[in-house]
Structures are given as C-alpha cells and as structure tokens.
Design a protein around this motif. Structure first.
Motif, PDB file in Angstrom:
ATOM      1  N   ALA A 178       1.865  10.272  -5.891  1.00 56.22           N
ATOM      2  CA  ALA A 178       2.203   9.059  -4.874  1.00 56.22           C
ATOM      3  C   ALA A 178       3.849   9.027  -4.704  1.00 56.22           C
ATOM      4  CB  ALA A 178       1.667   8.052  -5.414  1.00 56.22           C
ATOM      5  N   GLU A 179       4.603   9.125  -6.001  1.00 58.97           N
ATOM      6  CA  GLU A 179       5.852   8.827  -6.066  1.00 58.97           C
ATOM      7  C   GLU A 179       6.554   9.937  -5.268  1.00 58.97           C
ATOM      8  OE1 GLU A 179       9.459   8.427  -9.276  1.00 58.97           O
ATOM      9  OE2 GLU A 179       7.424   8.474  -9.876  1.00 58.97           O
ATOM     10  N   VAL A 180       6.037  11.248  -5.535  1.00 57.30           N
ATOM     11  CA  VAL A 180       6.698  12.279  -4.649  1.00 57.30           C
ATOM     12  C   VAL A 180       6.513  12.342  -3.142  1.00 57.30           C
ATOM     13  CG1 VAL A 180       6.730  14.659  -4.352  1.00 57.30           C
ATOM     14  CG2 VAL A 180       6.322  13.858  -6.807  1.00 57.30           C
ATOM     15  N   GLU A 181       5.281  11.593  -2.810  1.00 57.50           N
ATOM     16  CA  GLU A 181       4.995  11.426  -1.293  1.00 57.50           C
ATOM     17  C   GLU A 181       6.004  10.544  -0.721  1.00 57.50           C
ATOM     18  OE1 GLU A 181       3.238  13.206   0.889  1.00 57.50           O
ATOM     19  OE2 GLU A 181       3.059  14.675  -0.709  1.00 57.50           O
ATOM     20  N   ILE A 182       6.327   9.381  -1.382  1.00 56.29           N
ATOM     21  CA  ILE A 182       7.217   8.270  -1.216  1.00 56.29           C
ATOM     22  C   ILE A 182       8.577   8.806  -0.921  1.00 56.29           C
ATOM     23  CG2 ILE A 182       8.160   5.995  -1.733  1.00 56.29           C
ATOM     24  CD1 ILE A 182       5.299   5.521  -2.941  1.00 56.29           C
ATOM     25  N   ASN A 183       9.014   9.645  -2.114  1.00 53.23           N
ATOM     26  CA  ASN A 183      10.263  10.210  -2.154  1.00 53.23           C
ATOM     27  C   ASN A 183      10.447  11.450  -0.974  1.00 53.23           C
ATOM     28  OD1 ASN A 183      11.114   8.779  -4.275  1.00 53.23           O
ATOM     29  ND2 ASN A 183      10.833  10.424  -5.676  1.00 53.23           N
ATOM     30  N   LYS A 184       9.549  12.121  -0.591  1.00 52.35           N
ATOM     31  CA  LYS A 184       9.609  12.991   0.391  1.00 52.35           C
ATOM     32  C   LYS A 184       9.686  12.226   1.580  1.00 52.35           C
ATOM     33  CE  LYS A 184       6.296  16.113   0.045  1.00 52.35           C
ATOM     34  NZ  LYS A 184       4.991  16.844   0.211  1.00 52.35           N
ATOM     35  N   SER A 185       9.171  11.237   1.942  1.00 53.43           N
ATOM     36  CA  SER A 185       9.304  10.593   3.222  1.00 53.43           C
ATOM     37  C   SER A 185      10.689   9.839   3.394  1.00 53.43           C
ATOM     38  CB  SER A 185       8.384   9.155   3.261  1.00 53.43           C
ATOM     39  OG  SER A 185       8.267   8.454   4.523  1.00 53.43           O
ATOM     40  N   PHE A 186      11.227   9.358   2.411  1.00 53.95           N
ATOM     41  CA  PHE A 186      12.717   9.008   2.192  1.00 53.95           C
ATOM     42  C   PHE A 186      13.453  10.224   2.960  1.00 53.95           C
ATOM     43  CE2 PHE A 186      16.675   8.119   0.664  1.00 53.95           C
ATOM     44  CZ  PHE A 186      17.062   6.974   1.075  1.00 53.95           C
ATOM     45  N   VAL A 187      13.413  11.283   2.275  1.00 53.81           N
ATOM     46  CA  VAL A 187      14.124  12.561   2.529  1.00 53.81           C
ATOM     47  C   VAL A 187      13.907  13.032   4.190  1.00 53.81           C
ATOM     48  CG1 VAL A 187      14.559  15.066   2.107  1.00 53.81           C
ATOM     49  CG2 VAL A 187      14.241  13.389   0.315  1.00 53.81           C
ATOM     50  N   SER A 228       0.935  -1.332   0.006  1.00 53.23           N
ATOM     51  CA  SER A 228       0.032   0.095   0.050  1.00 53.23           C
ATOM     52  C   SER A 228       0.968   1.176   0.048  1.00 53.23           C
ATOM     53  CB  SER A 228      -1.046   0.109   1.212  1.00 53.23           C
ATOM     54  OG  SER A 228      -0.227   0.314   2.532  1.00 53.23           O
ATOM     55  N   GLN A 229       0.206   2.328  -0.336  1.00 54.35           N
ATOM     56  CA  GLN A 229       1.125   3.402  -0.492  1.00 54.35           C
ATOM     57  C   GLN A 229       1.441   4.044   0.894  1.00 54.35           C
ATOM     58  OE1 GLN A 229      -0.658   6.739  -2.734  1.00 54.35           O
ATOM     59  NE2 GLN A 229       0.679   8.414  -1.583  1.00 54.35           N
ATOM     60  N   LYS A 230       0.742   3.696   1.931  1.00 58.59           N
ATOM     61  CA  LYS A 230       0.864   4.237   3.303  1.00 58.59           C
ATOM     62  C   LYS A 230       2.256   3.379   3.752  1.00 58.59           C
ATOM     63  CE  LYS A 230      -0.517   4.468   8.106  1.00 58.59           C
ATOM     64  NZ  LYS A 230       0.641   4.353   8.372  1.00 58.59           N
ATOM     65  N   TYR A 231       2.185   2.218   3.586  1.00 54.64           N
ATOM     66  CA  TYR A 231       3.296   1.386   4.040  1.00 54.64           C
ATOM     67  C   TYR A 231       4.524   1.601   3.154  1.00 54.64           C
ATOM     68  CZ  TYR A 231       5.990  -2.628   5.121  1.00 54.64           C
ATOM     69  OH  TYR A 231       7.353  -3.373   5.617  1.00 54.64           O
ATOM     70  N   LEU A 232       4.386   2.080   1.926  1.00 49.93           N
ATOM     71  CA  LEU A 232       5.711   2.369   1.253  1.00 49.93           C
ATOM     72  C   LEU A 232       6.167   3.798   1.642  1.00 49.93           C
ATOM     73  CD1 LEU A 232       4.577   1.445  -2.464  1.00 49.93           C
ATOM     74  CD2 LEU A 232       6.065   0.295  -0.763  1.00 49.93           C
ATOM     75  N   ILE A 233       5.260   4.798   2.065  1.00 45.18           N
ATOM     76  CA  ILE A 233       5.650   6.004   2.611  1.00 45.18           C
ATOM     77  C   ILE A 233       6.302   5.503   4.017  1.00 45.18           C
ATOM     78  CG2 ILE A 233       4.813   8.059   3.706  1.00 45.18           C
ATOM     79  CD1 ILE A 233       2.818   8.116   1.480  1.00 45.18           C
ATOM     80  N   ASP A 234       5.754   4.852   4.817  1.00 43.91           N
ATOM     81  CA  ASP A 234       6.351   4.549   6.161  1.00 43.91           C
ATOM     82  C   ASP A 234       7.594   3.825   6.024  1.00 43.91           C
ATOM     83  OD1 ASP A 234       4.144   5.791   7.285  1.00 43.91           O
ATOM     84  OD2 ASP A 234       3.263   4.088   7.834  1.00 43.91           O
ATOM     85  N   ILE A 235       7.727   2.731   5.108  1.00 41.95           N
ATOM     86  CA  ILE A 235       8.959   2.129   5.005  1.00 41.95           C
ATOM     87  C   ILE A 235      10.230   3.063   4.547  1.00 41.95           C
ATOM     88  CG2 ILE A 235       8.884   0.997   2.772  1.00 41.95           C
ATOM     89  CD1 ILE A 235       9.935  -1.562   4.647  1.00 41.95           C
ATOM     90  N   ASN A 236       9.869   3.935   3.616  1.00 41.55           N
ATOM     91  CA  ASN A 236      10.649   4.969   3.103  1.00 41.55           C
ATOM     92  C   ASN A 236      11.266   5.864   3.868  1.00 41.55           C
ATOM     93  OD1 ASN A 236      11.711   4.698   0.012  1.00 41.55           O
ATOM     94  ND2 ASN A 236       9.650   3.977   0.073  1.00 41.55           N
ATOM     95  N   TYR A 237      10.500   6.128   4.997  1.00 39.00           N
ATOM     96  CA  TYR A 237      10.832   6.966   6.058  1.00 39.00           C
ATOM     97  C   TYR A 237      12.040   6.240   6.939  1.00 39.00           C
ATOM     98  CZ  TYR A 237      11.025   9.885  10.443  1.00 39.00           C
ATOM     99  OH  TYR A 237      11.479  10.711  11.460  1.00 39.00           O
ATOM    100  N   GLY A 238      11.708   5.038   7.106  1.00 39.56           N
ATOM    101  CA  GLY A 238      12.851   4.200   7.777  1.00 39.56           C
ATOM    102  C   GLY A 238      14.048   3.938   7.044  1.00 39.56           C
ATOM    103  N   LEU A 239      13.830   3.684   5.601  1.00 37.20           N
ATOM    104  CA  LEU A 239      15.107   3.458   4.596  1.00 37.20           C
ATOM    105  C   LEU A 239      15.965   4.892   4.760  1.00 37.20           C
ATOM    106  CD1 LEU A 239      13.369   1.402   2.136  1.00 37.20           C
ATOM    107  CD2 LEU A 239      14.987   0.505   3.815  1.00 37.20           C
ATOM    108  N   GLY A 240      15.066   5.947   4.807  1.00 38.53           N
ATOM    109  CA  GLY A 240      16.081   7.258   4.793  1.00 38.53           C
ATOM    110  C   GLY A 240      16.871   7.380   6.061  1.00 38.53           C
ATOM    111  N   THR A 241      16.403   7.174   7.083  1.00 32.18           N
ATOM    112  CA  THR A 241      17.124   7.026   8.589  1.00 32.18           C
ATOM    113  C   THR A 241      18.033   6.182   8.553  1.00 32.18           C
ATOM    114  OG1 THR A 241      14.888   7.879   9.454  1.00 32.18           O
ATOM    115  CG2 THR A 241      16.744   7.012  10.807  1.00 32.18           C
ATOM    116  N   SER A 242      17.875   5.064   7.939  1.00 29.55           N
ATOM    117  CA  SER A 242      18.829   3.814   8.005  1.00 29.55           C
ATOM    118  C   SER A 242      19.997   4.163   7.127  1.00 29.55           C
ATOM    119  CB  SER A 242      18.000   2.517   7.417  1.00 29.55           C
ATOM    120  OG  SER A 242      17.094   2.380   8.413  1.00 29.55           O
ATOM    121  N   GLN A 243      19.750   4.737   5.892  1.00 33.23           N
ATOM    122  CA  GLN A 243      20.966   5.072   5.074  1.00 33.23           C
ATOM    123  C   GLN A 243      21.852   6.063   5.791  1.00 33.23           C
ATOM    124  OE1 GLN A 243      20.488   7.621   1.570  1.00 33.23           O
ATOM    125  NE2 GLN A 243      21.292   6.278   0.425  1.00 33.23           N
TER     126      GLN A 243
END
Length: 163
Positions: free
Chosen positions: A128-137, A68-83
């Motif tokens: 949706a792609e921008v929201e996922i990318n924004k979450s990573f940042v 889901s988009q929500k999950y992808l947003i949430d996990i990309n936030y975690g991936l940004g932190t992890s990176q």
C-alpha cells in the motif's frame, strides 16, 4: 496550510493570482492542492510580508473516507503535481535548466519506485505504501508535462520562476 489563512485582497490581486492561478486546488474530484502555497509564494515574491500566528488554533474534522487507501493514492497524485508546479515558481535558472533538473528528479523518483517494488516483492515493504508513493511520482510526471505544455503555449512568459 491554507486553513486559517487571512489575506490582504489588494496584495493578492497585485500578484495576479486572482486572474491566473497556476494551481486550481481541489475542484470536484481533482485532488491537486497547493493553492495556499502558491498564494504565499506570490505574495512574498511581490514584496509583501508573511506572518505566522502560532496562537491560532483550528479544529478540523477528517471524514473516514479521507483516510482510505484510494483517497491517499488520489491525493498523493495531486500533491506530486502540486510540488512540481509550486517548486517551479521558485526556480531562478533558465527554462532548459529547469526542464533538465525536474526530468532528472522524475527519473530518480521513478527508479526509487522500482526499488520499492522489489522490496515489496521480497516482503520487506508494505504494498500500500508503494502504491501511494507511486501515485506521488505519477503526479510529479503530470506536473512536469503540464509545465512543458504551458511553456510551449506561452513561451515568452513561462510559469517557471514567476513567483
């Protein structure tokens, strides 16, 4: 990836990861990840060999909620932190140089989000792609903040460059 990871417990204990991991991986609803990367970096940094076995095959069921988009947003936030946290383990310069580089990278990534948002407004990019990318940042900024707080608490043994 940590799936199928086999470790020598003595090597893992020698790295200090058992007592003090930097990345706490996915606990509860927190989707930070990278514990497997941290383990590999620490083991390699401690002088142990890493091996890869391409013949190992795993089957992994991914529930629909994890697409889901929500999950992808949430996990990309975690991936940004992890990176940020994982890359910090490899840093060989000073803490001040690290701070400048990672803040500069965060600024550039934030500028890229502004550009992507403009493209979205013009209908040239999927919102949706921008929201996922924004979450990573946002996750990257959270990782930078976490490293700064950790360094202030424990300045004599910062995590920066401690692989």
């Amino acid at each position: 990836m940590g799936a199928g990871l086999v470790l020598n417990r003595g090597a893992l204990a020698h790295t200090g990861w058992i007592d003090k991991p930097l990345l706490h991986d996915r606990i509860g609803t927190k989707l930070i990840s990278g514990g497997d990367v941290e383990i590999a970096l620490r083991i390699y940094g401690a002088g142990y060999d890493l091996w890869y076995t391409p013949d190992c095959q795993l089957k992994h069921f991914i529930p629909s909620r994890r697409t889901s988009q929500k999950y992808l947003i949430d996990i990309n936030y975690g991936l940004g932190t992890s990176q940020v946290l994982g890359d910090s383990l490899l840093w060989s310069g000073s803490y001040q140089d690290w701070l400048f580089k990672f803040i500069w990278d965060g600024v550039k990534a934030s500028q890229n989000i502004v550009i992507q948002s403009l493209r979205t407004a013009l209908g040239r990019m999927n919102p949706a792609e921008v929201e996922i990318n924004k979450s990573f940042v946002r996750g990257k900024w959270a990782g930078i903040n976490r490293m700064i707080r950790m360094n202030r608490r424990n300045a004599e043994s910062s995590w920066v460059g401690q692989n």
